[in-house]
Write a protein that holds these residues in place. Structure first.
Motif, PDB file in Angstrom:
ATOM      1  N   PHE A   1      84.543  52.169  66.624  1.00 12.50           N
ATOM      2  CA  PHE A   1      85.554  52.166  65.656  1.00 12.50           C
ATOM      3  C   PHE A   1      86.950  51.342  66.807  1.00 12.50           C
ATOM      4  O   PHE A   1      87.563  50.730  67.222  1.00 12.50           O
ATOM      5  N   LEU A   2      86.924  52.332  68.429  1.00 12.43           N
ATOM      6  CA  LEU A   2      87.611  52.470  69.506  1.00 12.43           C
ATOM      7  C   LEU A   2      86.961  51.553  70.177  1.00 12.43           C
ATOM      8  O   LEU A   2      87.881  50.294  70.093  1.00 12.43           O
TER       9      LEU A   2
ATOM     10  N   CYS B   1      89.570  48.415  70.601  1.00 13.25           N
ATOM     11  CA  CYS B   1      90.227  48.079  72.024  1.00 13.25           C
ATOM     12  C   CYS B   1      89.985  46.955  72.106  1.00 13.25           C
ATOM     13  O   CYS B   1      90.889  45.374  72.801  1.00 13.25           O
ATOM     14  N   LEU B   2      88.534  45.849  72.151  1.00 13.93           N
ATOM     15  CA  LEU B   2      88.338  44.378  72.329  1.00 13.93           C
ATOM     16  C   LEU B   2      89.236  43.623  71.320  1.00 13.93           C
ATOM     17  O   LEU B   2      90.104  42.164  71.904  1.00 13.93           O
ATOM     18  N   MET B   3      88.753  44.240  69.908  1.00 18.16           N
ATOM     19  CA  MET B   3      90.010  43.462  69.059  1.00 18.16           C
ATOM     20  C   MET B   3      91.296  43.212  69.386  1.00 18.16           C
ATOM     21  O   MET B   3      91.836  41.345  69.518  1.00 18.16           O
ATOM     22  N   LEU B   4      92.050  44.028  70.026  1.00 19.82           N
ATOM     23  CA  LEU B   4      93.736  44.066  70.763  1.00 19.82           C
ATOM     24  C   LEU B   4      93.301  43.453  71.858  1.00 19.82           C
ATOM     25  O   LEU B   4      94.841  42.346  71.868  1.00 19.82           O
ATOM     26  N   THR B   5      92.199  43.302  72.052  1.00 20.48           N
ATOM     27  CA  THR B   5      92.410  42.477  73.743  1.00 20.48           C
ATOM     28  C   THR B   5      92.636  41.080  73.306  1.00 20.48           C
ATOM     29  O   THR B   5      93.052  39.988  74.271  1.00 20.48           O
TER      30      THR B   5
ATOM     31  N   PHE C   1      76.907  37.249  68.520  1.00 18.18           N
ATOM     32  CA  PHE C   1      77.215  35.085  68.599  1.00 18.18           C
ATOM     33  C   PHE C   1      77.388  35.189  67.377  1.00 18.18           C
ATOM     34  O   PHE C   1      77.611  33.792  67.188  1.00 18.18           O
ATOM     35  N   ILE C   2      76.547  35.695  66.517  1.00 14.96           N
ATOM     36  CA  ILE C   2      76.354  35.096  65.170  1.00 14.96           C
ATOM     37  C   ILE C   2      78.183  35.005  64.489  1.00 14.96           C
ATOM     38  O   ILE C   2      78.237  34.463  63.743  1.00 14.96           O
ATOM     39  N   HIS C   3      78.800  35.578  64.946  1.00  9.21           N
ATOM     40  CA  HIS C   3      79.862  36.105  64.550  1.00  9.21           C
ATOM     41  C   HIS C   3      81.258  35.711  64.889  1.00  9.21           C
ATOM     42  O   HIS C   3      82.216  36.225  65.050  1.00  9.21           O
ATOM     43  N   GLY C   4      80.214  34.562  65.973  1.00 11.87           N
ATOM     44  CA  GLY C   4      81.571  33.891  66.522  1.00 11.87           C
ATOM     45  C   GLY C   4      82.031  34.174  67.909  1.00 11.87           C
ATOM     46  O   GLY C   4      81.749  35.766  68.036  1.00 11.87           O
ATOM     47  N   PRO C   5      82.998  33.468  68.966  1.00 13.34           N
ATOM     48  CA  PRO C   5      82.832  33.952  70.567  1.00 13.34           C
ATOM     49  C   PRO C   5      83.619  35.345  70.094  1.00 13.34           C
ATOM     50  O   PRO C   5      83.443  36.564  71.245  1.00 13.34           O
ATOM     51  N   LEU C   6      85.167  35.361  69.321  1.00 17.12           N
ATOM     52  CA  LEU C   6      85.760  36.350  69.809  1.00 17.12           C
ATOM     53  C   LEU C   6      85.930  38.113  68.874  1.00 17.12           C
ATOM     54  O   LEU C   6      85.575  38.600  69.738  1.00 17.12           O
ATOM     55  N   ASP C   7      85.319  37.225  67.595  1.00 13.14           N
ATOM     56  CA  ASP C   7      84.503  38.806  67.051  1.00 13.14           C
ATOM     57  C   ASP C   7      83.348  38.651  67.661  1.00 13.14           C
ATOM     58  O   ASP C   7      83.025  40.218  67.625  1.00 13.14           O
ATOM     59  N   GLY C   8      82.785  37.800  68.295  1.00 16.76           N
ATOM     60  CA  GLY C   8      81.155  38.567  68.574  1.00 16.76           C
ATOM     61  C   GLY C   8      81.176  39.344  70.241  1.00 16.76           C
ATOM     62  O   GLY C   8      81.104  40.519  70.266  1.00 16.76           O
ATOM     63  N   ALA C   9      82.363  39.118  70.817  1.00 14.84           N
ATOM     64  CA  ALA C   9      82.600  40.081  71.561  1.00 14.84           C
ATOM     65  C   ALA C   9      83.390  41.506  71.150  1.00 14.84           C
ATOM     66  O   ALA C   9      82.688  42.174  72.552  1.00 14.84           O
ATOM     67  N   ALA C  10      84.527  41.320  70.307  1.00 20.29           N
ATOM     68  CA  ALA C  10      84.614  42.249  70.011  1.00 20.29           C
ATOM     69  C   ALA C  10      83.672  43.233  69.211  1.00 20.29           C
ATOM     70  O   ALA C  10      83.642  44.531  69.443  1.00 20.29           O
TER      71      ALA C  10
END
Length: 191
Positions: free
Chosen positions: A61-62, A66-70, A142-151
């Motif tokens: 979760f944390l 953090c990555l989602m917020l970033t 990768f299958i979740h897209g660049p921003l969601d995938g990174a998070a």
């Protein structure tokens, strides 16, 4: 612009995913006539599998938050997950039930079968476990897209590590499902 999603799309997607799970499970057992328990599909110690899955979801979760917020400043409103967009449009109980079934039950069943059981399992026959976990986690992201995938990369790495250690499909499905449930609940609470 994003393609509009409807409850009918979600229902049809649920049917497709359920058929995909059945097909993949039958292929796994049909190839080499191996039992499903060889792939970690078992209810042995199911309570422990559930607890470990919940612990793994909590551990993710944390870092994911953090990555989602970033990445928030980089996100466009039309890049939002299709199921969450549908909930923005329609908060009826029927829509919520179908979204929950799709995200909390079927997506984890399919994705954990594909990325942990099949891909990670195969990669471990070709390379070291930590490389296999990294590669399968990147594929999942990768299958979740660049921003969601990174998070989602911390979640993917934790799921890969959990499956590598435990070899239990239920554990990773529970972790993934609970993570998705938590994500939907937070999104709905934020409105």
């Amino acid at each position: 612009t994003s393609v509009p999603i409807t409850v009918e799309n979600v229902r049809f997607g649920c049917l497709e995913r359920a058929m995909l799970v059945a097909l993949l499970l039958s292929l796994l057992t049909g190839v080499g006539a191996r039992p499903l328990r060889d792939f970690g599909v078992t209810l042995v110690n199911w309570r422990q599998q559930i607890l470990i899955g919940l612990e793994t979801a909590h551990a993710s979760f944390l870092p994911v938050l953090c990555l989602m917020l970033t990445t928030l400043p980089l996100r466009q409103s039309d890049e939002k997950n299709a199921l969450l967009r549908l909930l923005d449009q329609d908060r009826s109980l029927t829509t919520l039930a179908w979204v929950m079934f799709a995200a909390v039950v079927l997506a984890p069943l399919v994705e954990e079968l594909l990325f942990r059981v099949i891909l990670l399992g195969w990669l471990k026959t070709k390379t070291r476990a930590n490389h296999a976990i990294g590669i399968s986690s990147l594929a999942f992201a990768f299958i979740h897209g660049p921003l969601d995938g990174a998070a989602l990369l911390p979640l993917a790495l934790l799921l890969g590590s959990l499956y590598d250690r435990q070899q239990r499909y239920l554990s990773v499905v529970i972790a993934h499902g609970f993570f998705n449930l938590w994500n939907i609940a937070l999104t709905m609470a934020a409105r």
